[in-house]
Design a protein around this motif. Structure first.
Motif, PDB file in Angstrom:
ATOM      1  N   SER A 185      -2.458   8.842  -1.194  1.00  0.00           N
ATOM      2  CA  SER A 185      -0.772   9.131  -1.265  1.00  0.00           C
ATOM      3  C   SER A 185      -0.252   8.813   0.312  1.00  0.00           C
ATOM      4  N   ASP A 186      -1.038   9.079   1.336  1.00  0.00           N
ATOM      5  CA  ASP A 186      -0.292   9.320   2.504  1.00  0.00           C
ATOM      6  C   ASP A 186      -1.032   7.964   3.637  1.00  0.00           C
ATOM      7  N   VAL A 187      -0.514   6.888   3.234  1.00  0.00           N
ATOM      8  CA  VAL A 187      -1.018   5.783   3.999  1.00  0.00           C
ATOM      9  C   VAL A 187      -0.398   5.890   5.464  1.00  0.00           C
TER      10      VAL A 187
ATOM     11  N   ARG B 270      -1.257  -0.252  -9.116  1.00  0.00           N
ATOM     12  CA  ARG B 270      -0.490   0.151  -8.091  1.00  0.00           C
ATOM     13  C   ARG B 270      -0.266   1.752  -7.920  1.00  0.00           C
ATOM     14  N   ALA B 271      -0.129   2.251  -9.328  1.00  0.00           N
ATOM     15  CA  ALA B 271      -0.078   3.815  -9.481  1.00  0.00           C
ATOM     16  C   ALA B 271      -1.529   4.209  -9.250  1.00  0.00           C
TER      17      ALA B 271
ATOM     18  N   THR C 253      -5.806  -0.208  -0.613  1.00  0.00           N
ATOM     19  CA  THR C 253      -5.821   1.266  -1.391  1.00  0.00           C
ATOM     20  C   THR C 253      -6.250   0.975  -2.820  1.00  0.00           C
TER      21      THR C 253
ATOM     22  N   PHE D 233      -1.665  -2.338  -0.285  1.00  0.00           N
ATOM     23  CA  PHE D 233      -1.717  -2.218  -1.607  1.00  0.00           C
ATOM     24  C   PHE D 233      -3.240  -2.732  -2.014  1.00  0.00           C
TER      25      PHE D 233
ATOM     26  N   SER E  90      -3.816   3.364  -6.809  1.00  0.00           N
ATOM     27  CA  SER E  90      -3.943   3.229  -5.650  1.00  0.00           C
ATOM     28  C   SER E  90      -2.883   4.246  -4.797  1.00  0.00           C
ATOM     29  N   SER E  91      -1.660   4.418  -5.397  1.00  0.00           N
ATOM     30  CA  SER E  91      -0.769   5.448  -4.895  1.00  0.00           C
ATOM     31  C   SER E  91      -1.530   6.715  -4.900  1.00  0.00           C
ATOM     32  N   ALA E  92      -2.013   7.154  -5.869  1.00  0.00           N
ATOM     33  CA  ALA E  92      -2.597   8.165  -6.278  1.00  0.00           C
ATOM     34  C   ALA E  92      -3.888   8.665  -5.447  1.00  0.00           C
TER      35      ALA E  92
ATOM     36  N   GLN F 291       0.627  -2.842 -12.621  1.00  0.00           N
ATOM     37  CA  GLN F 291       1.310  -1.526 -12.345  1.00  0.00           C
ATOM     38  C   GLN F 291       0.248  -0.517 -12.542  1.00  0.00           C
TER      39      GLN F 291
ATOM     40  N   PRO G 231       3.216  -4.588   3.104  1.00  0.00           N
ATOM     41  CA  PRO G 231       2.978  -3.655   1.689  1.00  0.00           C
ATOM     42  C   PRO G 231       1.996  -4.135   0.682  1.00  0.00           C
TER      43      PRO G 231
END
Length: 355
Positions: free
Chosen positions: A104-106, A96-97, A319, A316, A99-101, A93, A312
């Motif tokens: 942010s714009d894949v 995932r957080a 990133t 993931f 990598s998103s941060a 978890q 996805p």
């Protein structure tokens, strides 16, 4: 690998249990899940939590070369697997957080053209992102010998078993993706020559700088984020459901390797180290220029072409690799800019402890 020093209640309890025999009922095993749950409730960022990452690292190591003096029967002991899963869930978890941060714009995979080419295009775009200071440029132009040694120590936790976490994915893939992964891994393992295995080349670099090239020699010296970078690969590689993530991770690893390794080699040459020290980096300049194409189009792209639902997870894995590498780089660069060591303890202390 030698048994490391505990870094908190979870790793202390785990290592005490692993010192016993799996056929017995070790004192504390029944209570370990509750301890883990309570400790995780108090933890902040598990990616950089020393106790959590060391415990996970030791649990994963049971699936690799094992721990010195620990019975091999612990590898698949239900109680141990329960603890591993309790630690893996918040770790995933957090990845995932993070990598998103970090990204942010894949970019979207182009609708036109072959799917594999579209996936590769997105991965190359991600690889081109510049999210922080460049460690390779610092090594090429400014790093001192002591900083080079610290750099190698951080990297040794993975590089001395290079390719192994990604190899877990081979039986989980089929067709084009499987063939691509085997081709890449064959090079990583020296094409059948033990002295040309990339792990062996890295060990030679360590010896050239007077470092201990034994696997895990510096496990007590590196911080949690260095362990997390390896734990991430083990998480992806050991869980079949994350086969897309391990493919994306390897693709990103190869796509961001060739130019940095050229700069690393230049940095070592700048400080008058010879080919014994630079062979590892020089090998990756040539090999990874080829591997990045195979990994992007045939491995990651071929996997998504065969299993579209895995896109996805491929992104993931890619990133997450970017995010964790950036945090490890920041750890080193911030310390060096402030005239400090980036390790938990100095190399002199580590050497004395090993002796």
């Amino acid at each position: 690998m030698h048994i490391p020093e505990p870094r908190g209640p979870i790793s202390a309890a785990l290592l005490a249990i692993l010192a016993g025999r799996p056929e017995d009922i070790p004192e504390g095993l029944a209570g370990l899940p509750s301890l883990v749950t309570a400790r995780l409730a108090e933890a902040g960022d598990v990616v950089e939590d020393e106790d959590v990452q060391l415990a996970l690292f030791c649990l994963y190591e049971l699936h690799y070369g094992g721990l010195d003096g620990v019975d091999d029967g612990w590898e698949w002991h239900p109680g141990v697997i329960t603890v591993r899963r309790l630690l893996e869930q918040p770790f995933e978890q957090a990845l995932r957080a993070a990598s998103s941060a970090a990204v942010s714009d894949v970019p979207q995979v182009p609708a036109a053209g072959p799917v594999s080419d579209g996936v590769a295009t997105v991965l190359f775009a991600l690889a081109a992102l510049d999210t922080g200071p460049s460690l390779s440029k610092h090594v090429a132009k400014k790093a001192t010998v002591s900083q080079l040694r610290e750099f190698l120590v951080h990297k040794s936790i993975y590089q001395l078993k290079e390719a192994d976490p990604h190899t877990w994915a081979i039986p989980r893939l089929t067709g084009r993706a499987k063939a691509a992964l085997v081709e890449i891994q064959a090079d990583e393992y020296g094409g059948g020559r033990a002295d040309r295995m990339h792990s062996a080349l890295f060990a030679r670099t360590m010896r050239a700088l007077g470092l201990d090239d034994g696997y895990g020699a510096y496990v007590d010296t590196v911080p949690a984020i260095a362990l997390a970078s390896v734990n991430m690969m083990s998480l992806f590689g050991l869980n079949r459901r994350l086969r897309g993530a391990i493919a994306g991770h390897l693709a990103m690893y190869e796509m961001t390797s060739s130019r940095p390794n050229q700069l690393y080699g230049n940095g070592f040459r700048r400080l008058n180290f010879d080919a014994a020290a630079t062979a590892y980096f020089d090998e990756h300049v040539e090999a990874d220029a080829v591997h990045e194409q195979i990994a992007g189009r045939d491995l990651a792209g071929g996997l998504v072409e065969a299993e579209p639902d895995l896109l996805p997870d491929v992104l993931f894995g890619a990133t997450a690799a970017i995010a964790v590498d950036a945090r490890l780089t920041l750890r080193m660069m911030d310390a060096w800019e402030n005239g400090q060591s980036s390790l938990r303890s100095g190399l002199a202390a580590a050497g004395a402890a090993a002796a």
